[in-house]
Design a protein around this motif. Sequence first.
Motif: not given
Length: 276
Positions: A113-130, A155-162
């Motif tokens: 869940l913590s991975t969703k708290m990071m702004p996507p722009v923070g990893v844009l450069v490394p993802i773009y280079l990869i 998705v995992i969190w929702m299915l886990f609660t169900y």
Amino acid sequence: MARMVTTRRKVISTAAAWLVGFLIFFPILWMVLASFKTELEAFAIPPSFLFFHWTTENYVTVQERSDYFHHALNSIIIAGGSTLIAMLIAIPAAWSMAFSPTKRTKDVLLWMLSTKMMPPVGVLVPIYLIFRTVGLLDTRSGLIFILCLGNLPIVIWMLFTYFKEIPKDILEAARMDGATIGRELIYVLTPMAVPGLASTLLLNLILAWNEAFWTLNLSTLEAAPLTVFIASYSSPEGLFWAKLSAASTLAIAPILVLGWFSQRQLVRGLTFGAVK
């Protein structure tokens, strides 16, 4: 004993619900109306609501300028592919966390869940280079991969609660009858969790369909979905509101129709409770 609800209260509640629903839907309605206006009428102040010169010129212009069906096909493949792969990964992951937890299970869930708290722009450069290095820029497979990873924690969190709402006694009874883990997942757990699975699938599909950040930065032409199609009508010369509204209406039409026809299943899944 249940408390009797008066007719007056029903009328007030219904009227309030319709008012809230109209306020939420109003921006979409205004966008659809603006798509049938000329550019001058779209900018007019005060704006006209229904009494204006209706025209389909914007839709003709949009189709002549851009290949709508090419972008729509990309959106279907990218959203559908990322959703399918995410579900295939999330179902066994959520099953293991719900029915075979360890002392690290809660930590793993919080980490995801913590991975969703990071702004996507923070990893844009490394993802773009990869992506550039491995040749995934402007490819459907690259977008499917990044959207799948981005939505997987939800998705995992929702299915886990169900899955947590399903009594363990039922699964233990299936194991006593000789069911393997695979048969338990396919023939016991999945049918019981159909509402939750359906709502998770629909929500993931909508999130992938509407994703703009990664699609705008990792695609240009070949793999460009409808989000790029919409963004192309924002230019340095200015915003063409009528044409932008026409493009946006065409972009949301498929997912809007899907959401309308599946709303009962979506609500049922989101309110999925213990098995009766």
